[in-house]
Scaffold this active site. Structure first.
Site, short mmCIF file in Angstrom:
data_model
loop_
_atom_site.label_atom_id
_atom_site.label_comp_id
_atom_site.label_asym_id
_atom_site.label_seq_id
_atom_site.Cartn_x
_atom_site.Cartn_y
_atom_site.Cartn_z
CB SER A 39 -0.96 -0.02 1.18
OG SER A 39 -0.29 0.19 2.40
N GLY A 75 -0.29 4.67 0.33
CA GLY A 75 -1.04 5.86 0.72
C GLY A 75 -1.84 6.42 -0.45
CG ASP A 124 -6.39 -1.96 9.38
OD1 ASP A 124 -5.27 -2.47 9.20
OD2 ASP A 124 -6.62 -1.12 10.29
N1 LIG Z 1 -5.46 10.11 0.35
C1 LIG Z 1 -5.92 8.96 -0.12
N2 LIG Z 1 -6.78 8.95 -1.16
C2 LIG Z 1 -7.27 7.79 -1.65
N3 LIG Z 1 -6.94 6.57 -1.17
C3 LIG Z 1 -6.07 6.53 -0.15
C4 LIG Z 1 -5.53 7.71 0.44
N4 LIG Z 1 -4.71 7.34 1.46
C5 LIG Z 1 -4.74 5.98 1.49
N5 LIG Z 1 -5.56 5.50 0.53
C6 LIG Z 1 -5.82 4.10 0.21
O1 LIG Z 1 -5.68 3.32 1.36
C7 LIG Z 1 -4.65 2.34 1.16
C8 LIG Z 1 -3.92 2.10 2.46
O2 LIG Z 1 -3.31 3.30 2.89
P1 LIG Z 1 -1.86 3.30 3.53
O3 LIG Z 1 -0.85 2.92 2.52
O4 LIG Z 1 -1.72 4.63 4.19
O5 LIG Z 1 -2.02 2.11 4.58
P2 LIG Z 1 -1.40 1.87 5.99
O6 LIG Z 1 -0.13 2.67 6.15
O7 LIG Z 1 -1.37 0.43 6.21
O8 LIG Z 1 -2.56 2.51 6.90
P3 LIG Z 1 -3.10 2.07 8.34
O9 LIG Z 1 -2.02 1.29 9.02
O10 LIG Z 1 -3.40 3.38 9.05
O11 LIG Z 1 -4.35 1.29 8.09
C9 LIG Z 1 -3.77 2.90 0.04
O12 LIG Z 1 -3.07 1.86 -0.63
C10 LIG Z 1 -4.79 3.60 -0.82
O13 LIG Z 1 -5.42 2.67 -1.68
O1 LIG Z 2 0.38 -0.13 16.84
P1 LIG Z 2 -0.09 -1.01 15.69
O2 LIG Z 2 -0.65 -2.30 16.21
O3 LIG Z 2 0.90 -1.15 14.61
O4 LIG Z 2 -1.31 -0.23 15.00
C1 LIG Z 2 -2.45 0.05 15.73
C2 LIG Z 2 -3.36 0.96 14.93
O5 LIG Z 2 -2.73 2.23 14.62
O6 LIG Z 2 -3.69 0.34 13.70
C3 LIG Z 2 -5.04 0.62 13.36
C4 LIG Z 2 -5.09 1.25 12.01
O7 LIG Z 2 -4.56 0.41 11.05
C5 LIG Z 2 -5.59 1.47 14.49
O8 LIG Z 2 -6.93 1.13 14.74
C6 LIG Z 2 -4.69 1.20 15.64
O9 LIG Z 2 -4.63 2.21 16.61
#
Ligand SMILES: Nc1ncnc2c1ncn2[C@@H]1O[C@H](COP(=O)(O)OP(=O)(O)OP(=O)(O)O)[C@@H](O)[C@H]1O
Ligand SMILES: O=P(O)(O)OC[C@@]1(O)O[C@H](CO)[C@@H](O)[C@@H]1O
Length: 323
Positions: free
Chosen positions: A224, A226, A256
């Site tokens: 992913s 962002g 997620d």
């Molecule tokens: N600004 C945005 N606009 C559209 N889609 C987005 C945006 N930000 C994230 N996404 C979508 O969400 C997916 C997951 O986001 P990201 O890569 O930030 O995941 P992450 O870091 O695992 O997030 P988290 O741990 O908070 O769930 C991205 O691959 C994209 O498809």
């Molecule tokens: O500290 P970790 O376990 O890496 O991430 C926890 C967390 O940031 O992940 C979820 C979003 O993906 C939130 O609901 C939660 O607070």
């Protein structure tokens, strides 16, 4: 409908604070709203899968002293509760969401877990596997006192039952977990860069890293990126997705949602392009509000139509690979 288990070893109560404008550190800030949600990566994944009609069990390690919000949320979402209770309180993670779309996470270390609780969790996972599962998702960080080998130990047990295991964790737990070859993995670019030992700031570098894992026996590498979207190495091919433009309220839970949407499509037997379009549209839906993606959003079909999926060469040196 598939039977899915999500494991959250370090759940959290997410305290989301919505600032009216930009936060000023070291000053008094007036907030627009605050809310608390039972969360943690595996619980977020479970919420989405349940909305998509699956039979979902949630497990992991939950503090016995502040479980009320979790128990209520599990009942409201139709999730089967198989969490092991441990003495103490589940951590509270703070999510600061600013008007411009910036989100700051303050995540706690989590409870100190006694060895007996981990043994109880292994026994519970074994029992659930024996009863029959179609997939298991292991998501999030490890709480204190849990060996780094725990995700890989779980993956090994799950594989022994020929059940697909998906992993979404970070740091040393990700490195150890990857060695056990889960069937699917969902790092973000920073997490995968940690594993690769160098920045993944070009498309070629990302593809090379994803391909290394795929060639190593991990069938689905869902990277992913962002707001840039997703790179998915799977089935000997690479796909990328560019999300539709959305205005961002909170990106917490977007990863997620992406994982849950992908697993839903894979378990439904959809073609890969359809899976990725759906999951990327659902992840984009999720960032427009606090909480996970809502497949019943009135304009979901439009988001879907404006999500671009491209098929690319798996060879990172091929000149035409850049989308
Ligand atoms: N600004 C945005 N606009 C559209 N889609 C987005 C945006 N930000 C994230 N996404 C979508 O969400 C997916 C997951 O986001 P990201 O890569 O930030 O995941 P992450 O870091 O695992 O997030 P988290 O741990 O908070 O769930 C991205 O691959 C994209 O498809
Ligand atoms: O500290 P970790 O376990 O890496 O991430 C926890 C967390 O940031 O992940 C979820 C979003 O993906 C939130 O609901 C939660 O607070």
């Amino acid at each position: 409908m598939a039977r899915i288990l999500t494991l959250t070893l370090n759940p959290a109560l997410d305290l989301t604070v919505r600032a009216g404008g930009t936060l000023r550190l070291g000053e008094v800030n007036r907030t627009e709203s605050t809310r608390i949600d039972a969360a943690g990566k595996g619980i977020n994944v479970a919420r989405v899968l349940a909305k998509l009609g699956h039979d979902v069990t949630v497990s992991g390690l939950l503090g016995a002293n502040n479980e009320t919000d979790f128990v209520r949320a599990f009942a409201a979402c139709g999730l089967r509760d198989a969490f092991i209770r441990v003495p103490g309180e589940t951590r509270i993670n703070i999510k600061l969401s600013e008007a411009g779309g910036r989100v700051t996470d303050l995540n706690g270390p989590g409870l100190r877990i006694p060895a007996s609780a981990l043994q109880a969790l292994f026994a519970r996972v074994d029992a659930l596997l024996s009863a029959g599962l179609d997939a298991v998702v292991i998501s999030g960080s490890l709480p204190q006192g849990i060996p780094l080998s725990t995700p890989s130990d779980l993956i090994t047990r799950i594989r022994e039952h020929q059940v697909p295991a998906w992993l979404d964790t970070s740091g040393a737990a990700l490195v150890a977990g990857l060695a056990a070859r889960p069937s699917g993995v969902k790092p973000n670019d920073l997490e995968l860069a940690d594993w690769a030992g160098h920045p993944l700031d070009t498309y070629e570098a990302r593809l090379r890293a994803a391909r290394r894992l795929h060639d190593d026996g991990i069938a689905d590498v869902l990277l992913s990126l962002g707001s840039e979207g997703v790179l998915w190495a799977s089935d000997g091919a690479a796909l990328t997705a560019t999300p539709p433009p959305v205005s961002v309220v909170s990106t917490v839970g977007a990863g997620d949602t992406l994982l849950a949407g992908t697993l839903h499509g894979v378990l439904s037997g959809w073609p890969r392009e359809r899976v990725l379009r759906f999951a990327t549209a659902l992840a984009a839906e999720s960032v427009r509000h606090i909480g996970v993606g809502e497949p019943d959003a009135v304009d979901f079909e439009q988001l879907h139509q404006h999500t671009l999926v491209q098929s690319l060469s798996m060879d990172p040196s091929a000149g035409e690979t850049h989308p």
